[in-house]
Scaffold this active site. Sequence first.
Site, PDB file in Angstrom:
ATOM      1  N   LYS A 111      -0.170 -12.623   4.819  1.00 25.14           N
ATOM      2  CA  LYS A 111       0.635 -12.823   3.614  1.00 25.14           C
ATOM      3  C   LYS A 111       1.480 -14.090   3.719  1.00 25.14           C
ATOM      4  CE  LYS A 111       0.925  -8.052   2.056  1.00 25.14           C
ATOM      5  NZ  LYS A 111       1.750  -6.851   1.990  1.00 25.14           N
ATOM      6  N   LYS A 199     -12.035  -6.017  -1.491  1.00 28.17           N
ATOM      7  CA  LYS A 199     -11.281  -4.773  -1.622  1.00 28.17           C
ATOM      8  C   LYS A 199     -11.026  -4.502  -3.102  1.00 28.17           C
ATOM      9  CE  LYS A 199      -6.762  -3.201  -0.173  1.00 28.17           C
ATOM     10  NZ  LYS A 199      -5.479  -3.555   0.366  1.00 28.17           N
ATOM     11  N   LYS A 202      -6.575  -4.530  -8.585  1.00 27.74           N
ATOM     12  CA  LYS A 202      -6.420  -4.797 -10.011  1.00 27.74           C
ATOM     13  C   LYS A 202      -6.388  -6.303 -10.291  1.00 27.74           C
ATOM     14  CE  LYS A 202      -3.599  -1.876 -11.800  1.00 27.74           C
ATOM     15  NZ  LYS A 202      -2.302  -1.340 -12.231  1.00 27.74           N
TER      16      LYS A 202
END
Length: 337
Positions: A111, A199, A202
Amino acid sequence: MARVFSGIQPSGELHIGNYLGAVKNWVRLQDAHECIYCVVDLHAITQPYDPAGLAQRTHDMAVGLLAAGIDPARATLFVQSHVAEHSELSWILTTVTPLGELERQTQYKDKAQRQESVPAGLLAYPVLQAADIIIYKADAVPLYHATLVPVGEDQVQHLELMREIARRWNSRYAAEFFPEPQPLLTATKRVLGLDGQAKMSKSLGNTIGLLESPEAIWEKLKPAATDPARVTRKDPGNPELCNVFTIHQGFSPPEVQAEVAQKCRTAGWGCLDCKRVLADHMIAELTPIRERAAELNANPVGVRTLLREGADRARAIARRTLHGVRRHMGFLKAGED
Ligand code: SF4
């Protein structure tokens, strides 16, 4: 009964990846465990996000969980920021957490690479996760009675860090005060997105929402990626290499899964036939969930009341734990506390 804690970020409406990968298991766990489930909004703010939509996304996630079968009569469901004790314990735990351990976390490195300026909260994320879990050590259970944590295999690294943090605090302040959470690995396979590549997420647009209509489910399933080696209707396929088959394993009964595998290997069905069978089973399972969600959404005050009651129950446990933490760490008592 062993106590289970798990949390999910308030990403809005649940999708079938969340459902098969976690929530369906959470529902099952209610039968034999004392379950504490949390919408972890404090974790969600460690990444750039839209404040205007956070409350709605939190509500939608809670509605999805309730509609999917999390039962407030059998489990404690609440919103993380409604129990301020999580933040207090998290700060306390940062004082026993080695910086190097946090910097080694794979998820942090991934990240952080994607951000120009890395907030300290992103680094301290696993410390808050540790606080979330170990704060629910119950007074009434024997010491070292393990709190079970349902996790995916990629979460094992975080869990090991949480255990290390609990060990360090225990060794410095009070031996055996915090139990070390044990992993409770789920048997569910990881479902990829409908593209069969990434993966399910949304933001990648490769999901089916848990509350979508039967028509929308079918429209999304039709073009979903299958075994790439199956080029024409006559080619036999390999269900083990097909993400649609993985989704079948989440929704279709075992005898249907066996039939799918056989028809796939012998080219007895085309992929569209196979997806139609899957769509029917998905729709049968998801329709009652969609109907329950509609009822809950018609009564938002009722949903907030359920979450407040859940937070009250969680806070009562969290306060007892923090009381012990403060005592062992030598803080001055506040009044007659
Ligand atoms: Fe996948 Fe079904 Fe097609 Fe086989 S028949 S490749 S399991 S979609």
